[in-house]
Write an enzyme that holds these catalytic residues in place. Structure first.
Site, PDB file in Angstrom:
ATOM      1  N   SER A  99      33.841   9.159  78.872  1.00 55.54           N
ATOM      2  CA  SER A  99      33.365  10.491  78.486  1.00 55.54           C
ATOM      3  C   SER A  99      34.519  11.326  77.924  1.00 55.54           C
ATOM      4  O   SER A  99      35.115  10.962  76.926  1.00 55.54           O
ATOM      5  CB  SER A  99      32.704  11.164  79.694  1.00 55.54           C
ATOM      6  OG  SER A  99      31.997  12.315  79.327  1.00 55.54           O
ATOM      7  N   ASP A 200      21.758   7.597  78.455  1.00 57.05           N
ATOM      8  CA  ASP A 200      22.868   8.450  78.906  1.00 57.05           C
ATOM      9  C   ASP A 200      22.355   9.879  78.951  1.00 57.05           C
ATOM     10  O   ASP A 200      21.931  10.422  77.936  1.00 57.05           O
ATOM     11  CB  ASP A 200      24.034   8.307  77.924  1.00 57.05           C
ATOM     12  CG  ASP A 200      25.286   9.072  78.346  1.00 57.05           C
ATOM     13  OD1 ASP A 200      25.166  10.075  79.078  1.00 57.05           O
ATOM     14  OD2 ASP A 200      26.386   8.671  77.927  1.00 57.05           O
ATOM     15  N   HIS A 230      25.392   7.338  82.386  1.00 63.37           N
ATOM     16  CA  HIS A 230      26.636   7.848  81.793  1.00 63.37           C
ATOM     17  C   HIS A 230      27.894   7.286  82.457  1.00 63.37           C
ATOM     18  O   HIS A 230      28.813   6.835  81.776  1.00 63.37           O
ATOM     19  CB  HIS A 230      26.653   9.376  81.863  1.00 63.37           C
ATOM     20  CG  HIS A 230      27.848   9.990  81.214  1.00 63.37           C
ATOM     21  ND1 HIS A 230      28.081   9.910  79.848  1.00 63.37           N
ATOM     22  CD2 HIS A 230      28.907  10.682  81.728  1.00 63.37           C
ATOM     23  CE1 HIS A 230      29.205  10.535  79.551  1.00 63.37           C
ATOM     24  NE2 HIS A 230      29.733  10.995  80.676  1.00 63.37           N
TER      25      HIS A 230
END
Length: 257
Positions: A99, A200, A230
């Protein structure tokens, strides 16, 4: 504020490979997350003999209120510090992250060029189409936080030990990081392993496409995960991430035949 060992920085010294080279891997966690989200990944790479660094970004692992006092430059500064430490002892260093950790890794690759041997991006976050983003400079002055985004994990009973609140001043810093990085993406030329989850609930779906059309890397490998959300590094597909990234690191850091 004290930091629990479960969420603190972690590292492994590694060892020389068969040909005498030392290879390092820097792994970065995501926004409001902690090193716990990528440590198992790092431990698996350390088993291959790689030196591994998993820094704890400023404002993370303590309280969301702490995070509201930090800037993206401080997060990036910690990533650079960990990278420079690996460079002192290693012949090659690969960077990667989850991320926002992937976001910061991309910035490092753009800034440091050939010093970065390769890049692993897992569910990158470099775009945000949430309409509330335009009001972020005002909202952050009226409210301290929103409900959190941590633990988007399909596998039951697993936690990344992130915050249960999303600090709004820090969220505005994240938007500033996006704006700073996007014009620099064409400077990313390193071999790239791009991993994304088919489902996600955190990263904007446009982030993946923006990454692929913006970087200048010619060596790009894509992996789509069908059984993870995610925080894929702790989810059902974590073994695949570990296997694919270990093979990638070995390939892009291989010495001359």
């Amino acid at each position: 504020m004290s930091v629990s060992p479960a969420v603190d920085a972690w590292s492994a010294e590694g060892s020389a490979l068969a040909d005498g080279r030392r290879v390092g891997v820097l792994l970065c966690h995501g926004f409001t997350g902690s090193p716990a989200s990528v440590r198992p990944w790092g431990e698996r790479l350390a088993e291959e003999g790689y030196a591994v660094a998993v820094p704890r970004l400023p404002g993370h692992g303590t309280s969301w209120q702490d995070m509201n006092t930090t800037t993206w430059q401080q997060w990036y500064g910690e990533v650079e510090r960990a990278f420079d430490t690996l460079l002192e002892d290693c012949d090659s260093v690969v960077v990667g992250g989850l991320s926002m950790g992937a976001t910061l890794s991309l910035l490092l690759a753009a800034d440091r060029g050939p010093e970065v041997s390769g890049l692993v991006s897992v569910n990158v976050s470099i775009d945000n189409k949430d309409p509330r983003r335009f009001a972020a400079p005002v909202i952050k002055r009226l409210m301290g936080s929103f409900p959190g985004i941590a633990d988007d994990i399909k596998k039951p009973g697993v936690s990344e030990h992130g915050y249960d609140r999303l600090p709004l001043k820090a969220a505005h810093e994240l938007l500033r990081l996006y704006r700073h990085l996007r014009p620099l993406l064409p400077q990313v030329t390193q071999p790239l392993l791009v991993v994304r989850s088919a489902e996600d609930h955190v990263a904007d779906p446009g982030s993946h496409d923006l990454l692929l059309r913006s970087v200048s890397s010619r060596d790009v490998t894509e992996v789509v995960l069908e059984d993870s959300f995610h925080v894929a590094t702790l989810d059902n597909d974590a073994p695949r991430i570990e296997k694919e990234s270990a093979a990638f690191v070995a390939r892009v850091t291989a010495g001359p035949s």
